[in-house]
Design an enzyme around this catalytic site. Sequence first.
Site, PDB file in Angstrom:
ATOM      1  N   PHE A  37       0.831  -1.208   0.000  1.00 42.34           N
ATOM      2  CA  PHE A  37       0.000   0.000   0.000  1.00 42.34           C
ATOM      3  C   PHE A  37       0.857   1.246   0.000  1.00 42.34           C
ATOM      4  O   PHE A  37       2.073   1.194   0.158  1.00 42.34           O
ATOM      5  CB  PHE A  37      -0.964  -0.018   1.195  1.00 42.34           C
ATOM      6  N   ALA A 158       9.953  -2.554   1.176  1.00 39.77           N
ATOM      7  CA  ALA A 158       8.585  -2.730   0.664  1.00 39.77           C
ATOM      8  C   ALA A 158       7.588  -2.206   1.688  1.00 39.77           C
ATOM      9  O   ALA A 158       7.743  -2.433   2.886  1.00 39.77           O
ATOM     10  CB  ALA A 158       8.321  -4.200   0.381  1.00 39.77           C
ATOM     11  N   LYS A 159       6.585  -1.522   1.199  1.00 39.55           N
ATOM     12  CA  LYS A 159       5.499  -1.095   2.090  1.00 39.55           C
ATOM     13  C   LYS A 159       4.396  -2.136   1.935  1.00 39.55           C
ATOM     14  O   LYS A 159       3.355  -1.895   1.313  1.00 39.55           O
ATOM     15  CB  LYS A 159       5.010   0.292   1.635  1.00 39.55           C
ATOM     16  N   ALA A 160       4.690  -3.321   2.458  1.00 40.16           N
ATOM     17  CA  ALA A 160       3.775  -4.448   2.274  1.00 40.16           C
ATOM     18  C   ALA A 160       2.846  -4.557   3.480  1.00 40.16           C
ATOM     19  O   ALA A 160       3.266  -4.353   4.618  1.00 40.16           O
ATOM     20  CB  ALA A 160       4.565  -5.733   2.099  1.00 40.16           C
TER      21      ALA A 160
END
Length: 308
Positions: A37, A158-160
């Site tokens: 996101f 990562a903006k996981a």
Amino acid sequence: MPIQPLQKIWMDGELVEWDDAKIHVLTHALHYGSGAFEGIRAYDTNRGPAVFRLDDHLRRLLRSAHIYLMEVPYSLQELVQATKETILVNGLEACYVRPLVYRGYREMGLNPLLAPVNVSIAVWAWGPYLGEDAVELGVRAKISSWKRIDHNMLPPAAKASGQYINSALAKVEALKAGYDEAVMLNMAGSVTDGPGENIFVVRDGVLLTPPVSDGCLDGITRDSVITIARDLGYEVREQSLARADLYTADEAFFTGTAAEVVPIREVDDRSIGSDGRGPMTKELQEAFFAATHGEADPYVGWLTFVKE
Ligand code: PPE
């Protein structure tokens, strides 16, 4: 943060009614965190709502998806258009924007590669992230007993979605201990991030922040503040920080899209500098807000004007 319902949410190419923006309970991402996101802000300017560094945020979203082998079925340009449409249709002058790429419904188990990749973009009004007074008075932070995800466990770049349960553990620990926010260290003991913010300190007039290689997110607010500080003539160094570097700092602050620029007035009960907002923090805050609101010519290129 309670959300006030608005009009529409963009889901896989269509603007759907807010209350109909639903997914199946067997959505892969709901079970396994298999999503990525972004958090973006649109600001009220005299040319109407403007999104701050939209392309940079969407590029990071595509990078996060790439790390997790999610092929996003929309181009950067399509996502830019979709974001603008979603802001316009909801009629907000300023808002928070939340694009989400996620593994959808009809495949279970730990191999996500067969599950569809869905995309949504929602907006809502999001006020001061760390409280009304925080921007001026600063927050009290605590070093978390939870280490930030390490390069060899989950990719900090990562903006996981799933990665954020790490942040949530740290946040809740800090809140339950009576602090406003957490600071997370990496496995080697160096400072990385807050649960949803980057961190800076000022020492002897120099601005210091951990390098991305220490495991912090490559924050877009961080990059904006580094650029602004250098333009103001300050020396900025990306260097590893130990927790005592926070205790002995002249000033410290968090940066993030949701948090914006928020002073840290205490870490682990040690007051920082003059125990409030330091002068460099205030100057950078003001310059940052001028940039986000379209009041600083050198940085107008950071804005995407929604109505133009
Ligand atoms: N570190 C982390 C771990 C992080 O989540 C954020 C953003 C940042 C640093 C700052 O990055 P940037 O926004 O590009 O300057 N956190 C997002 C989510 C917050 C939430 O509670 O949700 C945000 O600020 O939108």
